[in-house]
Write an enzyme that holds these catalytic residues in place. Structure first.
Site, short mmCIF file in Angstrom:
data_model
loop_
_atom_site.label_atom_id
_atom_site.label_comp_id
_atom_site.label_asym_id
_atom_site.label_seq_id
_atom_site.Cartn_x
_atom_site.Cartn_y
_atom_site.Cartn_z
N LEU A 132 0.81 -1.22 0.00
CA LEU A 132 0.00 0.00 0.00
C LEU A 132 0.84 1.27 0.00
CD1 LEU A 132 -2.81 -1.17 2.43
CD2 LEU A 132 -2.91 -1.01 -0.07
N ALA A 133 1.92 1.25 -0.77
CA ALA A 133 2.62 2.50 -1.06
C ALA A 133 1.75 3.29 -2.04
CB ALA A 133 4.00 2.22 -1.62
N THR A 134 2.28 4.33 -2.60
CA THR A 134 1.46 5.25 -3.41
C THR A 134 0.68 4.54 -4.50
OG1 THR A 134 3.00 7.06 -2.99
CG2 THR A 134 1.54 7.29 -4.88
N LYS A 180 5.98 -3.67 -20.52
CA LYS A 180 6.08 -2.49 -19.65
C LYS A 180 7.52 -1.96 -19.63
CE LYS A 180 4.83 0.56 -16.50
NZ LYS A 180 6.04 0.95 -15.79
N ASN A 218 8.71 1.78 -20.78
CA ASN A 218 9.55 2.68 -20.00
C ASN A 218 10.77 3.14 -20.78
OD1 ASN A 218 7.68 2.08 -18.03
ND2 ASN A 218 9.18 1.68 -16.44
N GLU A 221 9.68 5.80 -22.92
CA GLU A 221 9.48 6.95 -22.02
C GLU A 221 10.81 7.67 -21.77
OE1 GLU A 221 8.72 7.13 -17.29
OE2 GLU A 221 7.25 5.95 -18.43
#
Length: 508
Positions: A29-31, A203, A207, A210
């Site tokens: 439950l990090a960001t 993914k 990146n 990106e």
């Protein structure tokens, strides 16, 4: 086997008590994890959440209550968390890649049953995912490695999702993922990518693209600032205008916003925050992995590689400052090598064209890497479908992804985006401006490694006769590596040194 007696939740929102048992849970439950959990709950799917530290569980449940009494059940132990889910259970992990994933799996697996599924949503190395797929299969557990792009905002409001692994695991929660994902006119930004580690690999390449995008945008900014003398306010206006045209994208949009933000620590209120940021760029490894994979598969990805090198060089801040001092002492100018008098409007237009053409090269390199890996692994990646799910939610979302999708729809075997008729026409139309920008940057001593690498990639790819013949002759001379001829089949070896000496002797 799992026990039929789950522990009650440690905390839950007011809506969770009346909701049916969740089909899906999220650990980590990090960001990103917290926001994705709230997104899923907001779409009408009750969700159980778990974290090693109880404070984050409580914070998530509190947010769920504050943001509309969303159906979130908080758990502080792995057993209660897993057993709170209806079967077949799906547990999403959003923890740091590597050992933390293995540790979390080890904590949860004792309570999972055959037919349950684990979904790793982190930026994991694809081979780790393939190892975990095999380990899970030995227990009868399904496994997905799912790329999640969009950052904090995307996770909360709709990311681009790239799941790969067991298709049954995907089908179990397809309805949930399609609701939670970003939405475009072409549908939800999620698709089953392929088997094995395909989702994580896609993914990773996302990146890498990106990295290239961000480097190219930074170079455009540098040329506008140093050649054109544009202020932050003017640069903000330029990027905002570009975002209304062919360059419309998330990264261009946020770049315009960045240049409007004043430094909150500057008492005068006149300084731009971006000017106070240390010029050292961080990274988490996916760009490096992309370049390594390109090298292993013999796929040229110079734009992405240049962006990675740019980050490495940015990290050498002290060395760069020292080098500037040494070279200035030897007569190197500290500013521009050449002052260029140029109309600002013309400069802005030419930089726009150079940025657009360079971006096409970056995407072309990423797509070619995806296809090469797909062939190697038998993943059968659908490049048009990947372009579709990148149109919304993700960091590289851009207007021209729709045209990339159409290019691969027209020709799934397209060798390179550069030779798609539409993109080829645009590259040709923009090449003069592109060359002008790179040349002016070189003359002024401004580093534009991404744009320069992109232009060289374009020129190399379109060249029907490269000087590689000389390199092959050199290889044959010192290593007897042989060469092929253009006028007859077969491999040939020549005693170059002997013939050269004979020829030189004859000349004397």
């Amino acid at each position: 086997m799992a026990s039929p007696a789950p522990a009650p939740p440690a905390a839950s929102s007011s809506a969770a008590g009346s909701a049916p048992p969740p089909r899906i849970g999220l650990a980590g439950l990090a960001t990103m994890g917290q926001n994705l959990a709230l997104n899923i709950a907001e779409k009408g799917f009750p969700i159980s959440v778990y974290n090693r530290t109880a404070a984050k569980v409580d914070a998530t449940v509190s947010r769920a209550e504050a943001e509309g009494a969303l159906p979130v059940l908080g758990h502080r132990d792995p057993r209660g968390f897993v057993l709170s889910l209806s079967r077949p259970r799906t547990v999403v992990l959003l923890v740091q890649a590597g050992r933390a994933v293995d540790a979390t799996i080890d904590a949860l697996v004792p309570y999972l049953d055959a037919g349950d599924a684990i979904v790793d949503g982190g930026n994991e190395w694809y081979q780790n995912t393939e190892r975990r797929i095999e380990e899970a299969a030995a227990r009868g557990i399904l496994y997905l490695g799912m790329g999640v792009s969009g950052g904090e905002e995307g996770a909360r409001n709709g990311p681009s999702l790239m799941p790969g692994g067991h298709i049954d695991a995907y089908n179990n929660i397809r309805d949930i993922l399609e609701k939670a994902a970003a939405q475009t006119e072409d549908g939800a930004c999620v698709t089953f990518v392929g088997p094995g580690g395909a989702g994580n690999f896609v993914k990773m390449v996302h990146n890498g693209i990106e990295y290239g995008d961000m480097q190219l945008i930074a170079e455009a900014y540098d040329v506008l600032r140093r050649v054109g003398g544009l202020s932050n306010s003017e640069i903000a206006d330029v990027f905002a205008e570009w975002n209304r045209g062919e360059l419309e994208s998330f990264l261009v949009e946020i770049t315009a916003d960045i240049f409007t933000v004043a430094d909150p620590l500057d008492g005068s209120g006149g300084g731009g925050l971006v000017d106070k940021i240390l010029d050292k760029t961080g990274m988490k490894g996916t760009g490096k992995w992309t370049v390594q994979q390109a090298a292993e598969l013999a796929i040229a990805a110079p734009t992405i590689a240049a962006s990675l090198d740019g980050r490495y060089l940015s990290g050498l801040k002290d060395e760069r400052v020292a080098a500037a001092g040494v070279l200035e002492a030897e007569g190197m100018p500290s500013g521009l090598l050449e002052t260029i008098n140029v109309d600002k409007k013309m400069l802005v237009d030419r930089v726009r064209q150079a940025l657009y053409a360079s971006k096409i090269c970056s995407y072309a390199q990423g797509m070619n890497l995806l296809r090469a890996k797909s062939v190697e692994k038998g993943w059968n990646l659908n490049l048009a479908e990947l372009a579709r799910i990148w149109k919304g939610g993700c960091i590289i979302r851009a207007k021209f992804l729709d045209r990339i999708k159409k290019a691969y729809d027209r020709n799934p075997e397209l060798a390179n985006l550069i030779v798609d008729r539409e993109f080829a026409r645009e590259m040709v139309q923009r090449q003069n401006a592109w060359r002008w920008v790179v040349a002016r940057a070189v003359e002024a001593g401004i580093s534009t490694p991404g744009m320069s690498a992109s232009l060289s990639y374009f020129d190399t790819y379109r060249c029907s006769r490269l000087p590689a013949n000389l390199i092959q002759a050199q290889r044959d001379l010192f290593g007897a590596h042989t060469y092929e001829r253009i006028d007859r089949p077969g491999s040939f070896h020549t005693e170059w040194t002997k013939l050269a000496r004979k020829s030189n002797g004859a000349a004397i």
